[in-house]
Design an enzyme around this catalytic site. Structure first.
Site, short mmCIF file in Angstrom:
data_model
loop_
_atom_site.label_atom_id
_atom_site.label_comp_id
_atom_site.label_asym_id
_atom_site.label_seq_id
_atom_site.Cartn_x
_atom_site.Cartn_y
_atom_site.Cartn_z
N HIS A 135 -31.81 -40.11 -38.87
CA HIS A 135 -32.39 -39.62 -37.63
C HIS A 135 -31.84 -38.24 -37.32
CE1 HIS A 135 -33.82 -39.53 -33.47
NE2 HIS A 135 -34.65 -40.48 -33.85
N HIS A 136 -32.70 -37.37 -36.79
CA HIS A 136 -32.30 -35.98 -36.53
C HIS A 136 -31.18 -35.89 -35.49
CE1 HIS A 136 -32.63 -31.74 -36.98
NE2 HIS A 136 -33.87 -31.73 -37.39
N SER A 137 -31.03 -36.91 -34.67
CA SER A 137 -29.97 -36.88 -33.67
C SER A 137 -28.58 -36.96 -34.32
CB SER A 137 -30.13 -38.03 -32.67
OG SER A 137 -30.15 -39.28 -33.33
#
Length: 468
Positions: A135-137
């Protein structure tokens, strides 16, 4: 304070942005290996090392506002599907379909937000493929590349040593202190400052206008409303990094300038039959870490240093973007695409828009709700056509836990674009990775062909003119 509270860490504003509806993005990295992949080796290494990284061993809290340290069951994150003999005859298609299906399967938010898929099937460029989804987070491409190079890889030539990567530094300038008077230096510095302020002001107005009402032309490359929810497809093309460096040297520009010129030429050729004037804007990613310019770079630092709060090569999502206008139009001289790209990007370098946009995003998320903060980025992405990213990879060939790597092709999905373009240098190669919404762009291979043909046309023109 409870033990759970002690193990919690708040999400950064950018991490919260990537958790918000409409901006729920995942990074997908396709690693082609020169040998079949031993899944047992991968599992054993992950069990020994994954707990060392806070992001890859933490899950989201119930309210989505914090990271909570947790035990990682590695087997639930690593998938090794059985490959039938019939599938092996079309390994390329199998990998593309497999990765495409992943874009419709959300990551399980009850555990750390990553997974790995080992596909022991032969493709055009590799004997086997490892697909890493995160996930980009968790972090941006620079963070993930640094983690991969530090924790999982060694040089193929010397397995006891870690790979190296270029770190971009500002160009050296001639010291004119001895030849310029103090008054003249003050005048030039004042002129530069005024130009910087004016450029920044204009760029911020353009950024605001693009977010609110300036929309790109609806071309065969632009997605409709809701495109972020559609299935994605990925393909790549490998070209010679030496060819790009050759153009760079002859034309006196950067590799990033060359890649933007090639992209401008390729998109112009692709849209050559589209009638009328075209407004096409690309968001070019900018790494905001120290000692870099507009080009993305990988900071090769120890993991502990990257995770430190005040690190100059900080872990996380520390990037922004600039609005880059793609000049669409067929040119008889392919070198004009290069000069136009260089002129446009040189102008953008003399502006603080990227850094101020990042600070504004942080301010909005810290001051208002996540819902309010997520509106502006989504509107801006919806009104533009594509993202372009250029990242510097390893200078030498490397291996992934003993498996020699043939190529690395990163991309991203979950944002409101039907087209995303990534460049990543690896040894003597430049990997062009293209992600598309297949309902909008049915033939992404044509885009790859146009990229390759545009580069070859530029090399041919330089050769014809006796410049190489």
């Amino acid at each position: 304070m409870s033990v759970e509270d002690e193990n919690e860490e708040p999400l950064s504003p950018m991490a919260r942005l990537f958790q918000s509806p409409g901006n729920d993005c995942c990074i997908i990295t396709i690693i082609g290996c020169k040998t079949k992949i031993n899944a047992d080796v991968i599992l054993r290494a992950l069990k020994l090392n994954v707990f060392k990284h806070p992001r890859f061993s933490s899950k989201l809290s119930d309210d989505g506002g914090s990271w909570i340290k947790t035990q990682v069951n590695v087997e639930s994150h690593v998938f090794v599907p059985d490959i039938d003999y019939e599938i092996e005859e079309d390994g390329e298609g199998y990998v593309e379909d497999y990765v495409s299906r992943l874009t419709m399967l959300p990551l399980d938010k009850s555990r750390p937000l990553w997974d790995m898929h080992i596909l022991n099937v032969k493709t055009i460029d590799a004997e086997a493929v490892c697909v890493i989804r995160s996930h980009h987070s968790l972090g941006d491409g620079t963070s993930l590349m640094s983690l991969a190079l530090i924790a999982c890889t060694q040089k193929t030539s010397h397995r006891a040593t870690f790979p190296t990567s270029h770190v971009l530094k500002q160009r050296k300038t001639v010291d004119k202190d001895k030849v310029l008077s103090g008054f003249l230096r003050s005048v030039l510095a004042g002129f530069w400052l005024v130009r910087l302020i004016c450029n920044t002001f204009v760029d911020l107005l353009l950024l605001l206008g693009t977010t609110l009402f300036l929309k790109d032309t609806k071309t065969p490359l632009k997605g409709d409303v809701g495109v972020e929810n559609n299935q994605n497809k990925f393909c790549h093309r490998i070209v010679s990094l030496d060819d790009i460096k050759l153009i760079k040297g002859v034309m006196n520009m950067t590799i990033n300038d060359v890649l933007l010129g090639v992209t401008q030429a390729a998109l112009s050729r692709y849209l050559s039959s589209f009638p009328g004037k075209i407004r096409l804007t690309a968001g070019v990613f900018v790494n905001l870490r120290s000692d870099t310019g507009i080009q993305a770079t990988t900071c090769m630092k120890p993991l502990a240093e990257m995770m430190a709060t005040n690190s100059k090569c900080r872990w996380g999502n520390y990037f922004s973007f600039i609005n880059f206008p793609i000049a669409i139009g067929l040119e008889t001289d392919p070198l004009l695409y290069l000069s136009k790209a260089k002129s446009a990007i040189d102008r953008k370098k003399n502006s603080l828009q990227a850094a101020l946009a990042y600070s504004a995003t942080e301010f909005i998320f810290n001051t208002f709700s996540v819902k309010v903060g997520a509106i502006l980025p989504k509107r801006h992405i919806s009104n533009t056509t594509t993202f372009i990213s250029n990242m510097i990879g390893p200078m030498e060939e490397i291996n992934f836990l003993g498996h020699p790597i043939a190529y690395i092709a990163p991309s991203v999905y979950g944002h409101a674009h039907a087209l995303t373009i990534h460049f990543l240098s690896y040894a003597e190669k430049m990997v062009i990775s293209i992600g598309v919404d297949p309902t909008v762009i049915q033939n992404p291979y044509k885009l790859c062909d146009e990229m390759e043909d545009s580069l070859e046309a530029m090399i041919a023109t330089l050769s014809e003119r006796g410049l190489i």
